[in-house]
Design a protein around this motif. Structure first.
Motif, PDB file in Angstrom:
ATOM      1  N   GLY A   3      29.894  19.257   4.143  1.00 11.71           N
ATOM      2  CA  GLY A   3      29.772  19.259   5.576  1.00 11.71           C
ATOM      3  C   GLY A   3      28.450  18.816   6.163  1.00 11.71           C
ATOM      4  O   GLY A   3      28.117  18.503   7.374  1.00 11.71           O
ATOM      5  N   ALA A   4      27.485  19.096   5.221  1.00 13.77           N
ATOM      6  CA  ALA A   4      26.317  18.569   5.774  1.00 13.77           C
ATOM      7  C   ALA A   4      25.827  17.295   5.673  1.00 13.77           C
ATOM      8  O   ALA A   4      26.478  16.643   4.777  1.00 13.77           O
ATOM      9  CB  ALA A   4      25.252  19.661   4.897  1.00 13.77           C
ATOM     10  N   SER A   5      24.773  16.820   6.184  1.00 17.53           N
ATOM     11  CA  SER A   5      24.437  15.312   5.945  1.00 17.53           C
ATOM     12  C   SER A   5      22.996  15.379   6.384  1.00 17.53           C
ATOM     13  O   SER A   5      22.238  15.985   6.683  1.00 17.53           O
ATOM     14  CB  SER A   5      25.218  14.344   6.976  1.00 17.53           C
ATOM     15  N   TYR A   6      22.240  14.122   5.743  1.00 20.01           N
ATOM     16  CA  TYR A   6      20.873  13.873   5.988  1.00 20.01           C
ATOM     17  C   TYR A   6      20.707  11.997   6.471  1.00 20.01           C
ATOM     18  O   TYR A   6      21.102  11.309   5.640  1.00 20.01           O
ATOM     19  CB  TYR A   6      20.026  14.077   4.497  1.00 20.01           C
ATOM     20  N   LYS A   7      20.205  12.245   7.500  1.00 20.35           N
ATOM     21  CA  LYS A   7      20.008  10.690   8.159  1.00 20.35           C
ATOM     22  C   LYS A   7      21.569   9.912   8.399  1.00 20.35           C
ATOM     23  O   LYS A   7      21.476   8.829   7.983  1.00 20.35           O
ATOM     24  CB  LYS A   7      19.195   9.922   7.478  1.00 20.35           C
ATOM     25  N   GLY A   8      22.517  10.823   8.509  1.00 15.76           N
ATOM     26  CA  GLY A   8      23.861  10.337   8.405  1.00 15.76           C
ATOM     27  C   GLY A   8      24.680  10.064   7.362  1.00 15.76           C
ATOM     28  O   GLY A   8      25.819   9.885   7.381  1.00 15.76           O
ATOM     29  N   GLN A   9      24.150  10.596   6.322  1.00 19.41           N
ATOM     30  CA  GLN A   9      24.376  10.226   4.863  1.00 19.41           C
ATOM     31  C   GLN A   9      25.112  11.743   4.345  1.00 19.41           C
ATOM     32  O   GLN A   9      24.445  12.696   4.386  1.00 19.41           O
ATOM     33  CB  GLN A   9      23.544   9.830   3.844  1.00 19.41           C
ATOM     34  N   PRO A  10      26.511  11.910   4.016  1.00 18.11           N
ATOM     35  CA  PRO A  10      26.877  13.039   3.877  1.00 18.11           C
ATOM     36  C   PRO A  10      26.342  13.620   2.519  1.00 18.11           C
ATOM     37  O   PRO A  10      25.783  12.914   1.704  1.00 18.11           O
ATOM     38  CB  PRO A  10      28.495  12.881   3.498  1.00 18.11           C
ATOM     39  N   SER A  11      26.073  14.697   2.197  1.00 14.74           N
ATOM     40  CA  SER A  11      25.461  15.516   1.042  1.00 14.74           C
ATOM     41  C   SER A  11      25.912  15.297  -0.146  1.00 14.74           C
ATOM     42  O   SER A  11      25.226  14.937  -1.061  1.00 14.74           O
ATOM     43  CB  SER A  11      25.387  17.127   1.280  1.00 14.74           C
ATOM     44  N   ALA A 116      15.612  17.302  12.735  1.00 12.25           N
ATOM     45  CA  ALA A 116      16.577  16.692  13.670  1.00 12.25           C
ATOM     46  C   ALA A 116      17.520  15.599  12.878  1.00 12.25           C
ATOM     47  O   ALA A 116      18.669  15.264  13.260  1.00 12.25           O
ATOM     48  CB  ALA A 116      15.754  15.911  14.672  1.00 12.25           C
ATOM     49  N   ASP A 117      17.264  15.117  11.854  1.00 13.94           N
ATOM     50  CA  ASP A 117      17.822  14.435  10.886  1.00 13.94           C
ATOM     51  C   ASP A 117      18.809  14.654   9.878  1.00 13.94           C
ATOM     52  O   ASP A 117      19.467  14.333   9.111  1.00 13.94           O
ATOM     53  CB  ASP A 117      16.779  13.177  10.328  1.00 13.94           C
ATOM     54  N   VAL A 118      18.839  15.944  10.056  1.00 18.60           N
ATOM     55  CA  VAL A 118      19.828  16.961   9.175  1.00 18.60           C
ATOM     56  C   VAL A 118      20.822  17.684   9.904  1.00 18.60           C
ATOM     57  O   VAL A 118      20.694  18.095  10.995  1.00 18.60           O
ATOM     58  CB  VAL A 118      19.024  17.972   8.400  1.00 18.60           C
TER      59      VAL A 118
END
Length: 207
Positions: A3-11, A116-118
Motif C-alpha cells: 500500500g506504500a509507494s515512492y514517487k508514485g511507484q508501489p513498494s 512528500a514523495d512517499v
C-alpha cells in the motif's frame, strides 16, 4: 509496506524481487500468516513455485519445501483485497488526525514523519517518548491498548553478533529507539470517537 509507494511507484515493484508478509498484524492480514513474493520474470516465478511446492513445477529439477497457504486462507485474502483501498484510506485518516493532535507535542512525543514523495502504508503508528512506561500505563487506565513491537533490535540477539562492529557503536540509536517506541491503535475499524479519545488521552498525559 503493502500500500506504500515512492514517487508514485508501489513498494512491491521497487526491486527485482519483493517479499510481502501476510502476518495477522499487517495491514493486509491473514489469520494463518503466509506471504507473497513479487517478481519480474517467468524464470524467477517458476523458481519460487518450486520452492513453495516441493519442486513440482519443473519436474523436481530443484528442491523445494511445502510452504503453501491453504485455499481457505487464499480465498479470504482475495476478498480482503477488494476492501484494501478503503482500509488504507481509513488508516491514513487516522494517522493524519494523530499527526494533527500530537504534532505540537514534539518536546515530549515524536510522531512518524515521511517525505512528500512517499505514500505511507501506516501498517503501524509508532510514537517515541522518554516516558514510555508511564504513557503506556496512562493509556491503559484510559482503556486503550498499546503495543511495543520492537522491544530489542536484532543485532542485540545472538544471531546478530557475527555481523556487527560493536566497538564502533554504530547502532546506538536503534537501541535507544527500542526503549522509547510505542505503537498506538490505527486499525481501520476504529471509530472517530475512539480515535479522538486516544489522541486526547496522549495529549492529557503530556499536559
Amino acid at each position: 509496506s503493502f500500500g506504500a509507494s515512492y514517487k508514485g511507484q508501489p513498494s512491491g515493484s521497487l526491486g527485482d524481487i519483493s517479499v510481502l508478509s501476510f502476518d495477522p498484524t499487517k495491514n493486509l492480514p491473514n489469520y494463518g500468516s503466509g506471504g507473497m513474493v513479487l517478481v519480474d520474470t517467468l524464470f524467477e516465478a517458476k523458481m519460487l513455485r518450486d520452492l513453495r511446492d516441493n519442486g513440482k513445477t519443473n519436474d523436481h529439477d530443484y528442491p523445494g519445501t511445502n510452504s503453501k497457504m491453504s485455499e481457505a486462507d487464499c480465498a479470504q485474502m482475495i476478498v480482503k483485497l477488494k476492501h484494501f483501498d478503503a482500509w488504507q484510506k481509513r488508516r491514513t485518516e487516522i494517522a493524519e488526525y494523530y499527526n494533527q493532535v500530537l504534532g505540537p507535542l514534539k518536546n515530549i512525543v515524536d510522531i512518524p514523519e515521511h517525505s512528500a514523495d512517499v505514500v505511507h502504508a501506516w501498517h503501524k503508528y509508532v510514537i517515541r517518548t522518554n516516558d514510555r512506561s508511564k504513557l503506556q500505563h496512562h493509556l491503559s487506565m484510559c482503556g486503550i491498548e498499546t503495543k511495543i513491537h520492537y522491544e530489542q533490535p536484532l543485532f542485540e540477539y545472538p544471531v546478530g553478533y557475527p555481523y556487527i562492529n560493536y566497538v564502533a557503536e554504530l547502532y546506538r540509536n536503534a537501541s535507544a529507539f527500542c526503549t522509547e517506541c510505542l505503537s498506538l491503535p490505527i486499525y481501520p475499524e476504529l471509530t472517530d470517537t475512539e480515535v479522538e479519545h486516544i489522541a486526547e488521552c496522549v495529549r492529557d498525559f503530556t499536559s
